[in-house]
Design a protein around this motif. Structure first.
Motif, PDB file in Angstrom:
ATOM      1  N   CYS A  73      13.043  -0.737  -1.739  1.00  0.00           N
ATOM      2  CA  CYS A  73      11.680  -0.367  -0.997  1.00  0.00           C
ATOM      3  C   CYS A  73      10.576  -0.553  -1.699  1.00  0.00           C
ATOM      4  O   CYS A  73       9.610  -0.847  -1.231  1.00  0.00           O
ATOM      5  CB  CYS A  73      12.155   0.957  -0.559  1.00  0.00           C
ATOM      6  N   ILE A  74      10.673  -0.053  -2.911  1.00  0.00           N
ATOM      7  CA  ILE A  74       9.343  -0.007  -3.777  1.00  0.00           C
ATOM      8  C   ILE A  74       8.823  -1.431  -4.090  1.00  0.00           C
ATOM      9  O   ILE A  74       7.731  -1.789  -4.137  1.00  0.00           O
ATOM     10  CB  ILE A  74       9.492   0.674  -5.266  1.00  0.00           C
ATOM     11  N   LYS A  75       9.861  -2.341  -4.230  1.00  0.00           N
ATOM     12  CA  LYS A  75       9.487  -3.720  -4.417  1.00  0.00           C
ATOM     13  C   LYS A  75       8.850  -4.258  -3.255  1.00  0.00           C
ATOM     14  O   LYS A  75       7.690  -4.904  -3.532  1.00  0.00           O
ATOM     15  CB  LYS A  75      10.650  -4.648  -4.912  1.00  0.00           C
ATOM     16  N   GLN A  76       9.352  -4.283  -1.934  1.00  0.00           N
ATOM     17  CA  GLN A  76       8.806  -4.398  -0.887  1.00  0.00           C
ATOM     18  C   GLN A  76       7.225  -3.908  -0.579  1.00  0.00           C
ATOM     19  O   GLN A  76       6.714  -4.688  -0.021  1.00  0.00           O
ATOM     20  CB  GLN A  76       9.617  -4.446   0.369  1.00  0.00           C
ATOM     21  N   ILE A  77       7.255  -2.677  -0.949  1.00  0.00           N
ATOM     22  CA  ILE A  77       5.809  -1.990  -0.800  1.00  0.00           C
ATOM     23  C   ILE A  77       4.821  -2.852  -1.630  1.00  0.00           C
ATOM     24  O   ILE A  77       3.688  -2.988  -1.329  1.00  0.00           O
ATOM     25  CB  ILE A  77       5.735  -0.435  -1.181  1.00  0.00           C
ATOM     26  N   SER A  78       5.311  -3.214  -2.837  1.00  0.00           N
ATOM     27  CA  SER A  78       4.359  -3.571  -3.886  1.00  0.00           C
ATOM     28  C   SER A  78       4.100  -5.067  -3.330  1.00  0.00           C
ATOM     29  O   SER A  78       2.751  -5.599  -3.441  1.00  0.00           O
ATOM     30  CB  SER A  78       4.979  -3.765  -5.237  1.00  0.00           C
ATOM     31  N   GLU A  79       5.109  -6.015  -2.922  1.00  0.00           N
ATOM     32  CA  GLU A  79       4.786  -7.179  -2.498  1.00  0.00           C
ATOM     33  C   GLU A  79       3.899  -7.010  -1.185  1.00  0.00           C
ATOM     34  O   GLU A  79       3.123  -7.936  -1.126  1.00  0.00           O
ATOM     35  CB  GLU A  79       6.045  -8.147  -2.176  1.00  0.00           C
ATOM     36  N   SER A  80       4.276  -6.417  -0.066  1.00  0.00           N
ATOM     37  CA  SER A  80       3.424  -6.302   0.891  1.00  0.00           C
ATOM     38  C   SER A  80       2.009  -5.856   0.605  1.00  0.00           C
ATOM     39  O   SER A  80       0.996  -6.443   1.430  1.00  0.00           O
ATOM     40  CB  SER A  80       4.065  -5.133   1.928  1.00  0.00           C
ATOM     41  N   ARG A  81       1.494  -5.212  -0.307  1.00  0.00           N
ATOM     42  CA  ARG A  81       0.376  -4.753  -0.732  1.00  0.00           C
ATOM     43  C   ARG A  81      -0.395  -5.939  -1.214  1.00  0.00           C
ATOM     44  O   ARG A  81      -1.532  -6.437  -0.975  1.00  0.00           O
ATOM     45  CB  ARG A  81       0.268  -3.536  -1.718  1.00  0.00           C
ATOM     46  N   TYR A  82       0.405  -6.650  -2.155  1.00  0.00           N
ATOM     47  CA  TYR A  82      -0.222  -7.901  -2.378  1.00  0.00           C
ATOM     48  C   TYR A  82      -0.317  -9.208  -1.760  1.00  0.00           C
ATOM     49  O   TYR A  82      -1.581  -9.571  -2.033  1.00  0.00           O
ATOM     50  CB  TYR A  82       0.793  -8.614  -3.862  1.00  0.00           C
ATOM     51  N   TYR A  83       0.542  -9.186  -0.885  1.00  0.00           N
ATOM     52  CA  TYR A  83       0.018 -10.254   0.034  1.00  0.00           C
ATOM     53  C   TYR A  83      -0.460  -9.393   1.350  1.00  0.00           C
ATOM     54  O   TYR A  83      -0.674 -10.389   2.450  1.00  0.00           O
ATOM     55  CB  TYR A  83       1.379 -10.943   0.697  1.00  0.00           C
TER      56      TYR A  83
END
Length: 153
Positions: A73-83
């Motif tokens: 989940c944290i990985k997706q939060i980070s990627e969603s913020r980046y993109y």
């Protein structure tokens, strides 16, 4: 009357003294599971409200199909913020780990501990006859050690 034997009386043998400590003795049996079509936000809410770090993902038939964790989940939060992409509509099926390692409940707890060290996983589902019956986590291994005080294994 003379001494018949110089040997000390035999100590009664405790049947549990040499019994292996099994994964099934310490695994979690009341599992919180996730579905493939659940949203990541729903998973995050469940993880937080139940104070867990992850769990098995099952399909509609109850078959194990993956594992989802805080890290996923944290990985997706980070990627969603980046993109700059919202995660509200992201489904578990896209982010869960699909290559799931499982272990047997009859495995010795020390073999399970060694498997944790080698695999870098935090939890393993427990399967019996193709059915998900529980889960063992690193914390469960620590509970086993605390329960046995590290001196009677």
């Amino acid at each position: 009357m003379g001494i018949k034997n110089f040997k000390a009386p035999k100590k009664a043998i405790d049947k549990n003294e040499n019994r292996a400590i099994l994964v099934s003795d310490f695994m979690t049996k009341k599992l919180i599971t996730f579905s493939e079509d659940q949203t990541l936000l729903s998973v995050i809410d469940t993880l937080i409200s139940n104070k867990i770090s992850g769990g098995p993902v099952v399909n509609k038939k109850g078959d194990l199909v993956g594992i989802i964790s805080e890290g996923d989940c944290i990985k997706q939060i980070s990627e969603s913020r980046y993109y700059n992409m919202p995660i509200s509509d992201k489904k578990v099926s896209s982010y869960m780990i699909k290559n799931v390692e499982t272990i047997d409940g009859s495995m010795d707890i020390f073999d399970a501990a060694n498997k944790f060290l080698k695999s870098k996983r935090r939890r393993f589902p427990i399967m019996k006859n193709g059915n998900l019956i529980g889960q063992i986590s690193q914390k469960d291994i620590l509970k086993a050690a605390l329960d046995h005080k590290g001196h009677d294994w």
